[in-house]
Design an enzyme around this catalytic site. Structure first.
Site, short mmCIF file in Angstrom:
data_model
loop_
_atom_site.label_atom_id
_atom_site.label_comp_id
_atom_site.label_asym_id
_atom_site.label_seq_id
_atom_site.Cartn_x
_atom_site.Cartn_y
_atom_site.Cartn_z
N GLY A 265 -1.20 0.92 -5.34
CA GLY A 265 -2.32 0.33 -4.37
C GLY A 265 -4.07 1.28 -5.78
N CYS B 180 0.87 -1.11 -0.01
CA CYS B 180 -0.31 0.17 -0.04
C CYS B 180 0.64 1.33 -0.02
CB CYS B 180 -0.59 0.04 1.42
SG CYS B 180 -1.72 -1.36 1.18
N THR C 288 7.82 -2.52 -16.17
CA THR C 288 8.63 -2.44 -15.06
C THR C 288 10.40 -3.12 -15.71
OG1 THR C 288 6.98 -3.06 -13.43
CG2 THR C 288 9.12 -2.80 -12.65
N TYR D 64 10.17 -4.90 -8.38
CA TYR D 64 8.18 -4.91 -8.88
C TYR D 64 8.14 -3.57 -8.38
CZ TYR D 64 3.69 -5.01 -10.14
OH TYR D 64 2.61 -4.54 -10.55
N ASP E 10 10.74 -9.53 -18.59
CA ASP E 10 10.52 -9.16 -17.67
C ASP E 10 11.10 -9.12 -15.88
OD1 ASP E 10 8.11 -8.31 -16.65
OD2 ASP E 10 6.91 -10.11 -17.60
N ASP E 11 10.06 -8.11 -15.45
CA ASP E 11 10.65 -8.59 -14.10
C ASP E 11 10.70 -9.34 -13.23
OD1 ASP E 11 8.70 -7.22 -12.30
OD2 ASP E 11 8.21 -7.00 -14.30
N ASN F 212 0.86 0.16 6.19
CA ASN F 212 1.67 -0.90 5.00
C ASN F 212 2.20 -1.63 5.33
OD1 ASN F 212 4.11 -0.31 1.89
ND2 ASN F 212 2.77 -2.00 2.12
N GLY F 213 1.61 -3.20 4.68
CA GLY F 213 1.91 -4.46 5.17
C GLY F 213 1.57 -4.76 5.68
#
Ligand code: AMP
Length: 503
Positions: free
Chosen positions: A29, A2, A305, A259, A367-368, A103-104
């Protein structure tokens, strides 16, 4: 993952600045957004499901968010569900009126819920672990037994949080009429930075998940919040900080660099952009080492990315770099679409090949990361349809084999394509002529080169070793039950029936 932000200003209302900060953090987010501000004894809150621009879509809504201090949030659902009642910031009245953005993911949320109810006599309105965190912080502050707060009380409460909470948390909490405190778990798994802006009336401070939130608003970054540290900005524009954990140990999440984060962010003193460049270098070195006779004609990134790593990889290999896939920016992210059929279809809607870049060539797609494998499988097929002779595929990170328990919405093990499969099996399954994964020591080196003082990263999605050492197989089975496509589909059906009104 987030995004969080908090501002204490000496000169201006914070509503539009928090809006701008959230817009800069939108990549963290897209599910819900919220801002709460404080003026005098009043709080002003708006939070709702949707993108920042949709949640705050008229001047009237913005003007109602009065005050020179506030905190904000963009949500990517992880723990809990995704109703608008679970949008953040969360608020609790006792003590002092505290609002919190998190966030987490707390890995001991279920035990804490019991403790809150049975011992602390606090009650929850939602399933969200962020509301648990808010109530633990509130309880710890209440334990101080004071009527007038000092920074010492706030730091003691954060220490109390560290003793009780496990998992990942980067937070901003606003204490009404007092200030905004930002803190990070003792491992510093999720990022948080703070910065300052000098004004004629004093210093404005911002705390945010990523430095990009500050750039556009003229704040100068001061530092990262260290693992376990708390940074408090009081209403009068003073900054106080304190290490609140007994044994902090820098172990930031490496996937932020792969990412999650914007490339123009600096986190834990590492330029994300440069970390991604180095991922490209390491991949090139691996290819030159293990496949010196390669016949790659062109490197094509899968936007967005992997562009940075892809360009550097091509340069180091001495082959062309071309934008072979054009992205439709108006399609939602494929990853969070419910159900595999929908995901597959939307990869094709989202990315369209420029076939002249493929026709008759040996292409290396980059790709990442490869997570479910939907994107890579579909894209390899698209490259063949566009006329590629050979299709090779490189991932700038190692195989993602384990779920994330620290706030990234990763699928369950059984939905991760690399879980229990060798690279050879994956090569076949994805339909690539050759599949090249970054090696973990190389990824770590690519990121760590930006800040050698960090000796450990959370690499659990690659290794299954969880830095907090509290993840049991029972916890992972619960997660599996909660996160699988089937479980999500069942939840979203029942949620439509009980959706709560906007707070
Ligand atoms: P797939 O292998 O089809 O599941 O998708 C891999 C793609 O999803 C990669 O291109 C990543 O850029 C992206 N990705 C990786 N992790 C996440 C995540 N947690 N949320 C959304 N997208 C992600």
């Amino acid at each position: 993952m987030c995004g969080i932000a908090g501002i204490v200003s000496q000169q201006t209302a914070v509503n539009s600045e928090l809006f701008d900060a959230l817009t800069m953090l939108q990549h963290r987010g897209q599910d819900a957004a919220g801002i709460i501000t404080n003026e005098g004894h009043r709080l002003f809150l708006r939070k709702e499901n949707g993108l920042v621009r949709d949640v705050f879509n008229n001047d009237d809504q913005m003007q109602k968010l009065k005050g020179m201090m506030g905190v904000a949030h963009v949500r990517y659902p992880t723990a809990g569900t995704s109703t608008s009642a679970e949008a953040q910031p969360f608020y609790t009245n006792t003590p002092f009126g505290i609002s919190l953005s998190h966030n987490g993911n707390l890995t001991n949320a279920e035990e804490l819920k019991q403790e809150l109810f049975l011992e602390d006599r606090r009650h929850l309105n939602t399933e969200s672990d962020s509301e648990v965190l808010l109530n633990i912080f509130a309880h710890e502050l209440l334990q101080r037994g004071v009527l007038r707060l000092t920074p010492e009380d706030v730091f003691a409460a954060v220490s109390g949080v560290h003793l009780r909470c496990r998992g990942a948390y980067a937070c901003v909490a606003m204490i009404t009429g007092f200030g905004v405190v930002g803190f990070r778990d003792p491992f510093g798994i999720r990022p948080a930075v703070y910065g300052v802006r000098e004004t004629a009336k004093g210093k404005d401070y911002m705390i945010a998940s990523e430095s990009v939130a500050m750039d556009a608003l003229g704040y100068e970054m001061i530092d990262d919040i260290a693992p376990g540290e708390a940074v408090l900005i009081t209403l009068d524009g003073k900054l106080h900080k304190r290490q609140c954990a007994a044994n902090p140990m820098y172990s930031p999440c490496i996937f932020e660099h792969v990412y999650l984060a914007r490339p123009d962010s600096v986190m834990d003193n590492i330029y994300v952009y440069k970390a991604r460049l180095r991922m490209g270098v390491k991949l090139a070195e691996k290819i030159l080492r293990e496949w010196p006779e390669h016949d790659i004609d062109v490197v094509i990134p899968i936007p967005d990315t992997s562009r940075v790593a892809g360009a550097e990889l091509a340069a180091r290999l001495g082959v062309l770099y071309r934008e072979g896939f054009i992205k439709n920016r108006y399609i939602g992210r494929t990853f969070i679409m419910p159900g595999q059929a929908q995901r597959k279809k939307s990869v094709r809607q989202k990315l369209n090949p420029v076939d002249i870049e493929f026709r008759g060539k040996n292409v290396l797609l980059v790709d990442d990361s490869i997570v479910r494998g939907t994107t890579s499988k579909e894209i390899i097929e698209m490259a063949r349809d566009a006329g590629a002779k050979k299709v090779y595929f490189a991932s700038a990170s190692p195989p993602v084999r384990y779920p994330n328990v620290y706030g990234i919405d990763m699928p369950t093990s059984s939905e991760l394509v690399a879980y229990g499969r060798s690279v050879e099996e994956l090569e076949k399954m994805l339909g690539a002529d050759r599949l090249i994964y970054q090696d973990l020591p190389d990824l770590i080196e690519a990121v760590r080169a930006g800040n050698p003082a960090i000796t450990r990263f959370d690499c659990s999605v690659f290794t299954g070793e969880y830095i907090t050492q509290d993840i049991t197989s029972e916890y992972l089975s619960q997660l599996e039950l909660f996160r699988s496509d089937a479980a999500r589909a069942a939840r979203s059906k029942s949620q439509t029936a009980i959706e709560l009104p906007n707070a």
